[in-house]
Motif scaffolding. Sequence first.
Motif, short mmCIF file in Angstrom:
data_model
loop_
_atom_site.label_atom_id
_atom_site.label_comp_id
_atom_site.label_asym_id
_atom_site.label_seq_id
_atom_site.Cartn_x
_atom_site.Cartn_y
_atom_site.Cartn_z
N UNK A 112 0.77 -1.42 0.11
CA UNK A 112 -0.13 0.61 0.13
C UNK A 112 1.06 0.73 0.24
N UNK A 113 1.91 0.89 0.96
CA UNK A 113 2.61 2.56 0.72
C UNK A 113 3.53 2.76 0.13
N UNK A 114 3.92 1.62 -0.88
CA UNK A 114 4.88 1.76 -2.61
C UNK A 114 3.60 1.95 -3.85
N UNK A 115 2.54 1.54 -3.20
CA UNK A 115 1.58 1.51 -4.68
C UNK A 115 1.35 3.49 -4.57
N UNK A 116 1.07 4.26 -3.01
CA UNK A 116 0.66 5.73 -2.69
C UNK A 116 1.94 6.17 -3.42
N UNK A 117 2.93 5.40 -3.02
CA UNK A 117 4.50 5.96 -3.81
C UNK A 117 3.94 6.72 -4.63
N UNK A 118 4.18 4.88 -6.29
CA UNK A 118 3.91 5.54 -7.25
C UNK A 118 2.36 6.34 -7.52
N UNK A 119 1.38 6.72 -7.19
CA UNK A 119 0.25 7.36 -7.61
C UNK A 119 0.84 8.61 -7.10
N UNK A 120 1.75 9.07 -6.61
CA UNK A 120 2.01 10.51 -5.52
C UNK A 120 3.11 10.79 -7.45
N UNK A 121 3.94 9.73 -7.52
CA UNK A 121 5.34 10.09 -8.80
C UNK A 121 4.50 10.62 -9.53
N UNK A 122 3.16 9.80 -10.02
CA UNK A 122 2.60 9.84 -11.59
C UNK A 122 1.99 11.46 -11.24
N UNK A 170 13.65 17.59 -9.76
CA UNK A 170 12.21 18.26 -9.63
C UNK A 170 10.90 16.75 -8.94
N UNK A 171 11.35 15.56 -9.30
CA UNK A 171 10.48 14.68 -8.98
C UNK A 171 11.02 14.44 -7.53
N UNK A 172 12.30 14.46 -7.45
CA UNK A 172 12.63 14.01 -6.42
C UNK A 172 12.51 15.38 -4.98
N UNK A 173 12.71 16.65 -5.40
CA UNK A 173 12.48 17.24 -4.21
C UNK A 173 10.73 17.35 -4.36
N UNK A 174 9.68 17.28 -5.64
CA UNK A 174 8.53 18.05 -5.00
C UNK A 174 7.94 16.22 -3.92
N UNK A 175 8.15 15.06 -4.46
CA UNK A 175 8.25 13.79 -3.72
C UNK A 175 8.91 14.33 -2.35
N UNK A 176 9.66 14.49 -2.15
CA UNK A 176 10.42 14.92 -0.49
C UNK A 176 9.97 15.58 0.16
N UNK A 177 9.23 16.41 -0.40
CA UNK A 177 8.64 17.68 -0.30
C UNK A 177 7.19 17.30 0.56
N UNK A 178 6.70 16.31 0.41
CA UNK A 178 5.44 15.79 0.86
C UNK A 178 5.67 15.44 1.62
N UNK A 179 4.73 15.89 2.52
CA UNK A 179 4.48 15.34 4.41
C UNK A 179 4.32 13.55 4.05
N UNK A 184 11.88 7.03 5.14
CA UNK A 184 12.22 5.49 5.32
C UNK A 184 11.73 5.11 3.69
N UNK A 185 11.32 6.38 3.50
CA UNK A 185 10.29 5.73 2.12
C UNK A 185 11.48 5.89 1.17
N UNK A 186 12.85 6.92 1.38
CA UNK A 186 13.46 7.62 0.57
C UNK A 186 13.59 6.69 -0.55
N UNK A 187 14.42 5.76 -0.21
CA UNK A 187 15.46 4.08 -0.54
C UNK A 187 14.48 3.83 -1.68
N UNK A 188 13.01 3.79 -1.38
CA UNK A 188 12.08 2.63 -2.14
C UNK A 188 11.51 4.06 -3.83
N UNK A 189 11.53 5.54 -2.78
CA UNK A 189 11.88 6.93 -4.50
C UNK A 189 12.50 7.03 -4.89
#
Length: 196
Positions: A112-122, A170-179, A184-189
Amino acid sequence: MGKGTVESLQLMLEKGNKKAFTDFYTQYFKRLLIESDKYVKDIYVAEEVVQDVFLKIWERSDDLTQIQSIKSYLYRSVINASINYVNRQRNLEQHHQKIVDEFTEDQADQLDEENELIVLLFDEIEKLPPKCKEIFKMNRFERLKYREIALKLELSERTVENHIANALKLLREAMLKKRNVEIGSSTRLFQLLFFF
């Protein structure tokens, strides 16, 4: 069918006589299709099985020297390939069922955490600057190489490379700014950004 038929088929294959092989294919295809379907229970899969058998005959004409009867060889090959397909599917289903049966709450949380990351990334990909987004999608989703993208868009490879690098930044910066993207998710990100 006797040995003469096998020899004439081998001669035909050695000479690369496509028309004669097509006639041979047409003669047996439907009958072999019916036979395969008895096992695989799917006419489209049966078509692939039969076509694969004929393709192997076309590619390996040397093997025909060991065949006494082409008809029995065709039926044996198709039945064997059909049974192999059914066994592979059965093993795959058993493997998938085992995964489902042993599925834990921790695994569900992780997925669920991984799929949430993918949705946010997309979502963030859609917010990239237009050209940057186009090039990034061509590279990641269409699997085009930098050179192929450069040719298609009439750009230099260096420009394509810069757009990809900028997109990743840009994607890395945007994703890391999200609360909800925790440390712990940064490696998978990082893996998602580079390999998804």
